[in-house]
Design a protein around this motif. Structure first.
Motif, PDB file in Angstrom:
ATOM      1  N   ARG A 197       0.191  12.621  19.016  1.00 43.12           N
ATOM      2  CA  ARG A 197       1.539  12.030  19.025  1.00 43.12           C
ATOM      3  C   ARG A 197       2.281  12.378  17.736  1.00 43.12           C
ATOM      4  O   ARG A 197       3.461  12.734  17.752  1.00 43.12           O
ATOM      5  N   HIS A 198       1.575  12.289  16.594  1.00 39.97           N
ATOM      6  CA  HIS A 198       2.163  12.702  15.316  1.00 39.97           C
ATOM      7  C   HIS A 198       2.586  14.169  15.376  1.00 39.97           C
ATOM      8  O   HIS A 198       3.671  14.550  14.918  1.00 39.97           O
ATOM      9  N   SER A 199       1.700  14.995  15.909  1.00 43.73           N
ATOM     10  CA  SER A 199       1.963  16.433  15.956  1.00 43.73           C
ATOM     11  C   SER A 199       3.160  16.728  16.855  1.00 43.73           C
ATOM     12  O   SER A 199       4.006  17.570  16.524  1.00 43.73           O
ATOM     13  N   TYR A 200       3.227  16.060  17.985  1.00 41.26           N
ATOM     14  CA  TYR A 200       4.352  16.203  18.920  1.00 41.26           C
ATOM     15  C   TYR A 200       5.674  15.939  18.197  1.00 41.26           C
ATOM     16  O   TYR A 200       6.621  16.755  18.262  1.00 41.26           O
ATOM     17  N   ALA A 201       5.759  14.811  17.479  1.00 45.08           N
ATOM     18  CA  ALA A 201       6.998  14.448  16.792  1.00 45.08           C
ATOM     19  C   ALA A 201       7.321  15.432  15.668  1.00 45.08           C
ATOM     20  O   ALA A 201       8.469  15.863  15.509  1.00 45.08           O
ATOM     21  N   THR A 202       6.309  15.795  14.899  1.00 38.86           N
ATOM     22  CA  THR A 202       6.517  16.700  13.772  1.00 38.86           C
ATOM     23  C   THR A 202       6.997  18.067  14.244  1.00 38.86           C
ATOM     24  O   THR A 202       7.922  18.650  13.666  1.00 38.86           O
ATOM     25  N   HIS A 203       6.392  18.578  15.302  1.00 31.16           N
ATOM     26  CA  HIS A 203       6.769  19.901  15.800  1.00 31.16           C
ATOM     27  C   HIS A 203       8.172  19.891  16.400  1.00 31.16           C
ATOM     28  O   HIS A 203       8.908  20.882  16.287  1.00 31.16           O
ATOM     29  N   LEU A 204       8.565  18.793  17.022  1.00 26.55           N
ATOM     30  CA  LEU A 204       9.939  18.685  17.529  1.00 26.55           C
ATOM     31  C   LEU A 204      10.940  18.735  16.376  1.00 26.55           C
ATOM     32  O   LEU A 204      11.946  19.453  16.439  1.00 26.55           O
ATOM     33  N   LEU A 205      10.666  17.964  15.325  1.00 22.35           N
ATOM     34  CA  LEU A 205      11.585  17.943  14.182  1.00 22.35           C
ATOM     35  C   LEU A 205      11.598  19.296  13.468  1.00 22.35           C
ATOM     36  O   LEU A 205      12.650  19.772  13.044  1.00 22.35           O
ATOM     37  N   ASP A 206      10.416  19.917  13.338  1.00 24.01           N
ATOM     38  CA  ASP A 206      10.360  21.257  12.743  1.00 24.01           C
ATOM     39  C   ASP A 206      11.195  22.251  13.548  1.00 24.01           C
ATOM     40  O   ASP A 206      11.763  23.197  13.002  1.00 24.01           O
ATOM     41  N   GLY A 207      11.267  22.037  14.856  1.00 25.82           N
ATOM     42  CA  GLY A 207      12.015  22.932  15.725  1.00 25.82           C
ATOM     43  C   GLY A 207      13.496  22.628  15.798  1.00 25.82           C
ATOM     44  O   GLY A 207      14.225  23.302  16.540  1.00 25.82           O
ATOM     45  N   GLY A 208      13.943  21.601  15.053  1.00 28.40           N
ATOM     46  CA  GLY A 208      15.369  21.304  14.991  1.00 28.40           C
ATOM     47  C   GLY A 208      15.828  20.120  15.813  1.00 28.40           C
ATOM     48  O   GLY A 208      17.028  19.855  15.910  1.00 28.40           O
ATOM     49  N   ALA A 209      14.900  19.360  16.414  1.00 27.97           N
ATOM     50  CA  ALA A 209      15.305  18.196  17.212  1.00 27.97           C
ATOM     51  C   ALA A 209      15.903  17.120  16.320  1.00 27.97           C
ATOM     52  O   ALA A 209      15.470  16.919  15.181  1.00 27.97           O
ATOM     53  N   ASP A 210      16.906  16.412  16.838  1.00 28.69           N
ATOM     54  CA  ASP A 210      17.527  15.309  16.114  1.00 28.69           C
ATOM     55  C   ASP A 210      16.569  14.121  16.085  1.00 28.69           C
ATOM     56  O   ASP A 210      15.889  13.836  17.064  1.00 28.69           O
ATOM     57  N   VAL A 211      16.534  13.410  14.962  1.00 23.75           N
ATOM     58  CA  VAL A 211      15.600  12.295  14.815  1.00 23.75           C
ATOM     59  C   VAL A 211      15.865  11.202  15.845  1.00 23.75           C
ATOM     60  O   VAL A 211      14.942  10.516  16.305  1.00 23.75           O
TER      61      VAL A 211
ATOM     62  N   PRO B 178       0.841  -1.202   0.000  1.00 25.74           N
ATOM     63  CA  PRO B 178       0.000   0.000   0.000  1.00 25.74           C
ATOM     64  C   PRO B 178       0.874   1.249   0.000  1.00 25.74           C
ATOM     65  O   PRO B 178       1.949   1.263   0.601  1.00 25.74           O
ATOM     66  N   PRO B 179       0.436   2.302  -0.685  1.00 24.15           N
ATOM     67  CA  PRO B 179       1.211   3.545  -0.647  1.00 24.15           C
ATOM     68  C   PRO B 179       1.286   4.070   0.774  1.00 24.15           C
ATOM     69  O   PRO B 179       0.299   4.023   1.513  1.00 24.15           O
ATOM     70  N   ARG B 180       2.458   4.547   1.161  1.00 24.22           N
ATOM     71  CA  ARG B 180       2.619   5.062   2.512  1.00 24.22           C
ATOM     72  C   ARG B 180       1.873   6.380   2.654  1.00 24.22           C
ATOM     73  O   ARG B 180       2.092   7.326   1.920  1.00 24.22           O
ATOM     74  N   ARG B 181       0.952   6.392   3.608  1.00 22.57           N
ATOM     75  CA  ARG B 181       0.189   7.620   3.858  1.00 22.57           C
ATOM     76  C   ARG B 181       0.874   8.379   4.982  1.00 22.57           C
ATOM     77  O   ARG B 181       1.063   7.864   6.066  1.00 22.57           O
ATOM     78  N   LEU B 182       1.275   9.611   4.679  1.00 21.67           N
ATOM     79  CA  LEU B 182       1.949  10.401   5.695  1.00 21.67           C
ATOM     80  C   LEU B 182       1.002  10.683   6.852  1.00 21.67           C
ATOM     81  O   LEU B 182      -0.184  10.921   6.642  1.00 21.67           O
ATOM     82  N   PRO B 183       1.507  10.630   8.074  1.00 19.01           N
ATOM     83  CA  PRO B 183       0.641  10.900   9.224  1.00 19.01           C
ATOM     84  C   PRO B 183       0.046  12.303   9.149  1.00 19.01           C
ATOM     85  O   PRO B 183       0.668  13.229   8.663  1.00 19.01           O
ATOM     86  N   ARG B 184      -1.162  12.416   9.616  1.00 20.01           N
ATOM     87  CA  ARG B 184      -1.829  13.713   9.685  1.00 20.01           C
ATOM     88  C   ARG B 184      -1.355  14.405  10.971  1.00 20.01           C
ATOM     89  O   ARG B 184      -1.520  13.892  12.063  1.00 20.01           O
ATOM     90  N   ALA B 185      -0.723  15.544  10.823  1.00 19.83           N
ATOM     91  CA  ALA B 185      -0.260  16.309  11.982  1.00 19.83           C
ATOM     92  C   ALA B 185      -0.980  17.646  11.998  1.00 19.83           C
ATOM     93  O   ALA B 185      -1.126  18.311  10.969  1.00 19.83           O
ATOM     94  N   LEU B 186      -1.449  18.032  13.159  1.00 20.38           N
ATOM     95  CA  LEU B 186      -2.034  19.365  13.324  1.00 20.38           C
ATOM     96  C   LEU B 186      -0.920  20.398  13.323  1.00 20.38           C
ATOM     97  O   LEU B 186       0.201  20.106  13.762  1.00 20.38           O
ATOM     98  N   ASP B 187      -1.210  21.600  12.840  1.00 21.54           N
ATOM     99  CA  ASP B 187      -0.209  22.648  12.999  1.00 21.54           C
ATOM    100  C   ASP B 187      -0.344  23.232  14.406  1.00 21.54           C
ATOM    101  O   ASP B 187      -1.273  22.901  15.156  1.00 21.54           O
ATOM    102  N   VAL B 188       0.594  24.095  14.779  1.00 23.41           N
ATOM    103  CA  VAL B 188       0.633  24.596  16.154  1.00 23.41           C
ATOM    104  C   VAL B 188      -0.641  25.361  16.497  1.00 23.41           C
ATOM    105  O   VAL B 188      -1.182  25.233  17.608  1.00 23.41           O
ATOM    106  N   ALA B 189      -1.153  26.122  15.546  1.00 21.45           N
ATOM    107  CA  ALA B 189      -2.372  26.886  15.808  1.00 21.45           C
ATOM    108  C   ALA B 189      -3.558  25.961  16.064  1.00 21.45           C
ATOM    109  O   ALA B 189      -4.408  26.237  16.926  1.00 21.45           O
ATOM    110  N   GLU B 190      -3.623  24.863  15.317  1.00 21.81           N
ATOM    111  CA  GLU B 190      -4.718  23.906  15.517  1.00 21.81           C
ATOM    112  C   GLU B 190      -4.614  23.229  16.873  1.00 21.81           C
ATOM    113  O   GLU B 190      -5.629  22.999  17.551  1.00 21.81           O
ATOM    114  N   VAL B 191      -3.392  22.870  17.279  1.00 21.06           N
ATOM    115  CA  VAL B 191      -3.202  22.264  18.597  1.00 21.06           C
ATOM    116  C   VAL B 191      -3.637  23.241  19.688  1.00 21.06           C
ATOM    117  O   VAL B 191      -4.335  22.865  20.640  1.00 21.06           O
ATOM    118  N   THR B 192      -3.237  24.493  19.540  1.00 19.17           N
ATOM    119  CA  THR B 192      -3.616  25.506  20.529  1.00 19.17           C
ATOM    120  C   THR B 192      -5.123  25.639  20.615  1.00 19.17           C
ATOM    121  O   THR B 192      -5.713  25.712  21.707  1.00 19.17           O
TER     122      THR B 192
END
Length: 330
Positions: free
Chosen positions: A277-291, A124-138
């Motif tokens: 959980r997806h949003s947490y990981a995505t926002h960390l990486l967007d902020g420069g966290a190492d994988v 199956p094609p890999r479906r990228l996780p749906r992550a909320l943006d920071v404004a949506e989380v807020t």
């Protein structure tokens, strides 16, 4: 020659083939405890496979060859006179049922060789996780709590709900880890929590300031009153009767908050505990966290699992580039 079934769906399979499938389905029912809906899907998928074997003159599972299995998988994707083509995910599920049947037959000594062993199911094609943006989380988090519910500061359930959602997003916890967390697993002075993950693995993760504040408010102003209603429990998050909060109730809390925030609660992009959980990981990486750091925080055994989140951030970078760079579009 086998008789054609009255439904027109192909020749009726030989009794030996039917017996093999019945034995496998009984195994799934008794040993694996699969649900009635899942068993019904397996039965349907395997019936189609058996009719394909019967059309090729195969009357016993021991006579099935890798070419028969491969031809069946190809028909799943291409369709035939009785069935429309299946999407890759549906074809993969149907092929998995066939592979399971053959593995079972080998284990039970019904056949000597697994004819499906080298046949690869559709990917199956890999479906990228749906992550909320920071404004949506807020917006989501601001949509729950005493103020949002129009209640006073001592309202127990809104305080619990806010603490739960802040905890999920602030720690990246799985829903099972959140509802299973004990009060003794929290150190709000140091700002850490112990999460008990898959395979008995325990990890310590930081708790952000917002989550720590929401937890303090809940633990001091709400949880004691809720626990007093029941026998008491060591878990952090409790229900209105003082017992442990269930995963289903946690889902309900999140869905209610998402609906209030105008976020989707149905369909493929519906907000779920895993969305946070997806949003947490995505926002960390967007902020420069190492994988590798994110891998440890999420409790993934392999960094390969975590790397799917790097695809999300690259996709977001691509979107920004396409809209912001003057020569992005030719």
């Amino acid at each position: 020659m086998a008789n054609t079934d009255a439904t027109g769906a192909g020749p009726e399979p030989a009794p030996a083939l039917r017996r093999a499938v019945r034995g496998y389905l009984d195994h799934l029912t008794v040993e694996r405890g699969l649900s009635a809906n899942t068993l019904s899907s397996y039965r349907r998928d395997l019936d189609r496979y058996l009719r394909g074997l019967a059309a090729g003159g195969v009357t016993d599972l021991a006579d099935a060859r890798p070419a028969d299995v491969a031809a069946h998988v190809a028909r799943l994707r291409a369709g035939d006179g009785d069935h429309p083509p299946l999407a890759a995910a549906s074809a993969a599920r149907a092929a998995s049922a066939v592979r399971g049947l053959h593995r079972f037959a080998v284990r039970e000594g019904l056949v000597g060789v697994d004819a499906s062993r080298d046949v690869r199911p559709p990917t199956p094609p890999r479906r990228l996780p749906r992550a909320l943006d920071v404004a949506e989380v807020t917006r989501l988090l601001d949509g729950v709590g005493p103020a949002a519910d129009g209640a006073g500061g001592s309202a127990a359930l809104p305080l619990r709900d806010r603490a739960l959602l802040e905890f999920l997003y602030g720690t990246g916890a799985r829903i099972s880890e959140a509802v299973g967390a004990a009060v003794d697993d929290l150190d709000l002075v140091e700002g850490t929590a112990l999460l008990h993950g898959k395979g008995g693995r325990t990890r310590a993760v930081p708790i952000g300031g917002y989550a720590a504040g929401a937890l303090r408010a809940y633990l001091t102003r709400a949880r004691p009153a809720l626990v007093a209603a029941g026998r008491g429990t060591p878990v952090v998050f409790v229900n209105s009767r003082g017992g442990p909060l269930s995963r289903q109730s946690a889902w309900t809390i999140l869905r209610r908050a998402a609906r209030r925030a105008g976020l989707p609660v149905d369909g493929p992009d519906a907000v779920s505990p895993h969305t946070l959980r997806h949003s947490y990981a995505t926002h960390l990486l967007d902020g420069g966290a190492d994988v590798r750091v994110v891998q440890e925080l999420l409790g993934h055994a392999s960094v390969t699992t975590t790397q799917v989140y790097t695809l999300v951030t690259v996709e977001r970078l691509r979107e920004v580039y396409a809209t912001a760079h003057p020569r992005a579009r030719g």
